[in-house]
Design an enzyme around this catalytic site. Structure first.
Site, PDB file in Angstrom:
ATOM      1  NE  ARG A 105      -3.472   2.269   2.633  1.00  0.00           N
ATOM      2  CZ  ARG A 105      -4.277   2.524   3.639  1.00  0.00           C
ATOM      3  NH1 ARG A 105      -4.400   1.655   4.613  1.00  0.00           N
ATOM      4  NH2 ARG A 105      -4.956   3.637   3.674  1.00  0.00           N
ATOM      5  N   GLY A 222     -12.272   5.477  10.140  1.00  0.00           N
ATOM      6  CA  GLY A 222     -11.298   4.775  10.978  1.00  0.00           C
ATOM      7  C   GLY A 222     -10.525   5.816  11.769  1.00  0.00           C
ATOM      8  NE  ARG A 253      -4.498  11.556   9.859  1.00  0.00           N
ATOM      9  CZ  ARG A 253      -4.681  10.631   8.923  1.00  0.00           C
ATOM     10  NH1 ARG A 253      -4.949  10.999   7.684  1.00  0.00           N
ATOM     11  NH2 ARG A 253      -4.590   9.357   9.210  1.00  0.00           N
ATOM     12  CG  MET A 296     -16.049   6.166  18.323  1.00  0.00           C
ATOM     13  SD  MET A 296     -16.509   7.866  18.763  1.00  0.00           S
ATOM     14  CE  MET A 296     -16.192   8.749  17.251  1.00  0.00           C
ATOM     15  N   GLY A 340     -13.140   0.978  11.004  1.00  0.00           N
ATOM     16  CA  GLY A 340     -13.325   0.694  12.443  1.00  0.00           C
ATOM     17  C   GLY A 340     -14.569   1.316  13.062  1.00  0.00           C
ATOM     18  CB  ILE A 341     -15.624   4.812  13.694  1.00  0.00           C
ATOM     19  CG1 ILE A 341     -14.413   5.076  14.599  1.00  0.00           C
ATOM     20  CG2 ILE A 341     -16.868   5.529  14.212  1.00  0.00           C
ATOM     21  CD1 ILE A 341     -13.936   6.530  14.613  1.00  0.00           C
ATOM     22  N   GLY A 342     -17.031   3.081  11.451  1.00  0.00           N
ATOM     23  CA  GLY A 342     -18.194   2.851  10.591  1.00  0.00           C
ATOM     24  C   GLY A 342     -18.764   1.444  10.757  1.00  0.00           C
ATOM     25  CG  HIS A 344     -16.456  -2.433  14.813  1.00  0.00           C
ATOM     26  ND1 HIS A 344     -16.914  -3.726  14.713  1.00  0.00           N
ATOM     27  CD2 HIS A 344     -15.296  -2.394  14.112  1.00  0.00           C
ATOM     28  CE1 HIS A 344     -16.057  -4.439  13.996  1.00  0.00           C
ATOM     29  NE2 HIS A 344     -15.070  -3.651  13.617  1.00  0.00           N
ATOM     30  CD  GLU A 391      -7.863   0.161   3.638  1.00  0.00           C
ATOM     31  OE1 GLU A 391      -7.959  -0.298   4.800  1.00  0.00           O
ATOM     32  OE2 GLU A 391      -7.564   1.343   3.410  1.00  0.00           O
TER      33      GLU A 391
HETATM   34  P1  ADP Z   1      -7.142   2.676  10.854  1.00  0.00           P
HETATM   35  O1  ADP Z   1      -7.520   3.954  10.183  1.00  0.00           O
HETATM   36  O2  ADP Z   1      -5.958   2.807  11.760  1.00  0.00           O
HETATM   37  O3  ADP Z   1      -7.110   1.460   9.947  1.00  0.00           O
HETATM   38  P2  ADP Z   1      -9.525   1.428  11.970  1.00  0.00           P
HETATM   39  O4  ADP Z   1     -10.296   1.341  10.706  1.00  0.00           O
HETATM   40  O5  ADP Z   1      -9.056   0.159  12.606  1.00  0.00           O
HETATM   41  O6  ADP Z   1      -8.339   2.451  11.892  1.00  0.00           O
HETATM   42  O7  ADP Z   1     -10.475   2.208  13.035  1.00  0.00           O
HETATM   43  C1  ADP Z   1     -10.012   2.558  14.296  1.00  0.00           C
HETATM   44  C2  ADP Z   1     -11.145   3.265  15.024  1.00  0.00           C
HETATM   45  O8  ADP Z   1     -12.261   2.387  15.117  1.00  0.00           O
HETATM   46  C3  ADP Z   1     -10.794   3.701  16.446  1.00  0.00           C
HETATM   47  O9  ADP Z   1     -11.257   5.005  16.702  1.00  0.00           O
HETATM   48  C4  ADP Z   1     -11.595   2.722  17.292  1.00  0.00           C
HETATM   49  O10 ADP Z   1     -11.974   3.296  18.497  1.00  0.00           O
HETATM   50  C5  ADP Z   1     -12.808   2.505  16.413  1.00  0.00           C
HETATM   51  N1  ADP Z   1     -13.532   1.304  16.834  1.00  0.00           N
HETATM   52  C6  ADP Z   1     -13.152   0.011  16.718  1.00  0.00           C
HETATM   53  N2  ADP Z   1     -14.066  -0.791  17.289  1.00  0.00           N
HETATM   54  C7  ADP Z   1     -15.049   0.016  17.778  1.00  0.00           C
HETATM   55  C8  ADP Z   1     -16.270  -0.216  18.498  1.00  0.00           C
HETATM   56  N3  ADP Z   1     -16.664  -1.439  18.813  1.00  0.00           N
HETATM   57  N4  ADP Z   1     -17.027   0.860  18.816  1.00  0.00           N
HETATM   58  C9  ADP Z   1     -16.640   2.107  18.520  1.00  0.00           C
HETATM   59  N5  ADP Z   1     -15.497   2.389  17.851  1.00  0.00           N
HETATM   60  C10 ADP Z   1     -14.711   1.359  17.485  1.00  0.00           C
END
Ligand code: ADP
Length: 407
Positions: A105, A222, A253, A296, A340-342, A344, A391
């Site tokens: 990547r 994320g 950021r 998050m 991650g946030i989207g 979970h 990805e």
């Molecule tokens: P990156 O951009 O480093 O690849 P990710 O896509 O793994 O990041 O996303 C990381 C984010 O996802 C963090 O803010 C984390 O808190 C959030 N996250 C992961 N699991 C949960 C959850 N169960 N509830 C809320 N936020 C979550």
């Protein structure tokens, strides 16, 4: 180690090399174009340059023995020892399998690289010239390529770019209202997270059928966060711009900012460029506003009003950006949450969907809480979805395609 991990065959390794970690995965090369290559294992080396640690898992989730990483970077050789150990470790874990390619990547392809490419010495030089455009990521991406080229000179290496998916956007979507000579010199909106959007675009028909080609906005939320407007599954507009600092508020950021703030920091507060860069990339976003965390999960669990304020602002920025991207599309048919946030945070999804009711989104609260794929109600005019991104798989697909040209 038993050979049970995967039968003999060719392996594609994908790498995402950053400043403090290297994420990796190994896939079995598939000889059938229609079949996605299966992932065999994945993992991460973190603590680079300090106490490097390798953690890895089989695809069924079982932890694999970690390698004995000494973690001492050799001077001038960017993590050469860690990468060498990773390759030795992979050999131990995958006996009888041969490594046929490494796909990286790479954050920036500039205006020249709008497709994945095999890395040659000439390509590497051209990619190095783009380091000033992505100083926090590009040098690490490229250093990993150089180290592997020295270790395994005959091994094909491919670069896949986060910018490439956005290369065909209309001129207005890519252009800043700056003097034209700057646009000609490459100061334009590139957009990032392209491998994630490309993956989502590729799986949309399986989830949405004919709707996949309509007016779709994908929210990649994320640590880094951006949004992308898709029409006919191609990028029409996106929230990140010249750098991955623009657009949404992120973990650390700031996202969109009046450039006058940067002038103020420099001219009135006397901050130098490095200090401003550090503040905007590492001390802002969810962390800067909450003064608690960039994570998050931590903010959602906190009773502190500053945590609530940070989440409020995060949602507000997504909502504003959604309106802007819907305008670029002339309306909205589908909203997709990913990363991650989207994937979970049902709370963030709920709040964004409620705010977006004027765009025709009606949330199915129960489906959202249950983490269902479709989270909008049957009566919703525009639908909302949760689709996990991948990805790594996108990198592997590109490597498979390019391998056909190599061998
Ligand atoms: P990156 O951009 O480093 O690849 P990710 O896509 O793994 O990041 O996303 C990381 C984010 O996802 C963090 O803010 C984390 O808190 C959030 N996250 C992961 N699991 C949960 C959850 N169960 N509830 C809320 N936020 C979550």
């Amino acid at each position: 180690m038993s050979t049970a991990l995967a039968p003999a065959g060719e392996t594609i390794v994908v790498l995402n090399a950053g400043s403090s970690s290297i994420k990796f995965a190994a896939f079995a090369r598939s000889m059938d174009d229609a079949v996605d290559p299966p992932r065999i294992l994945h993992g991460e080396i973190d603590g680079l340059g300090k106490e490097a640690r390798l953690l890895a898992w089989r695809d069924d989730g079982q932890a694999l023995p970690s390698g004995g990483l000494s973690g001492t970077a050799e001077a001038g050789q960017w993590y050469a020892s860690e990468l060498r150990m990773l390759f030795e470790w992979l050999e131990q874990q995958l006996p009888g399998r041969s490594l046929c390619a490494v796909a990286h990547r790479v954050v920036h392809g500039g205006t020249r690289f709008t497709k994945p490419v095999r890395v040659t010495a000439e390509v590497l030089e051209q990619l190095k010239a783009l380091c000033p455009l992505a100083p926090l990521h590009q040098p690490h991406n490229l250093a990993a390529i150089e180290v592997i080229a020295a270790l395994e000179p005959a091994l094909p290496q491919f670069a896949c770019f986060d910018t490439a998916f956005h290369a065909d956007q209309p001129w207005e979507a890519q252009t800043y209202a700056l003097p034209r000579r700057l646009r000609d010199a490459g100061v334009k909106r590139y957009g990032f997270h392209g491998l994630s959007y490309e993956y989502i675009a590729s799986v949309l028909p399986a989830h949405l059928g004919a709707l996949a080609d309509q007016r779709v906005v994908v929210a990649h939320l994320g640590n880094g966060a951006s949004m992308c407007a898709l029409r006919n599954r191609r990028s029409v507009a996106t929230s990140m711009g010249f750098t991955a600092l623009d657009g949404l508020m992120m973990g650390t950021r700031c996202g969109s900012l009046d450039p006058g703030v940067v002038l103020y920091l420099a001219m009135e507060l006397g901050m130098d460029a490095k200090a401003i860069e550090h503040m905007l990339y590492h001390e802002s976003g969810l962390l800067g506003v909450s003064e608690i965390s960039s994570d998050m999960r931590v903010l959602e669990a906190s009773d502190d009003p500053r945590a609530k304020a940070a989440i409020d602002l995060f949602v507000h920025r997504i909502h504003r950006e959604l309106g802007s991207l819907a305008a670029a599309l002339g309306g909205l048919d589908v909203l997709v949450f990913t990363a991650g946030i989207g994937e979970h945070s049902s709370l963030v999804r709920e709040r964004v969907c409620h705010a977006a009711s004027w765009l025709g989104i009606a949330l199915d609260e129960e489906a959202n809480r249950a983490g269902a794929r479709r989270i909008s109600s049957a009566a919703s005019r525009a639908s909302a979805w949760v689709i996990p991104t991948n990805e790594e798989l996108m990198l592997t697909r590109h490597a498979q395609d390019l391998l056909l040209q190599v061998c």
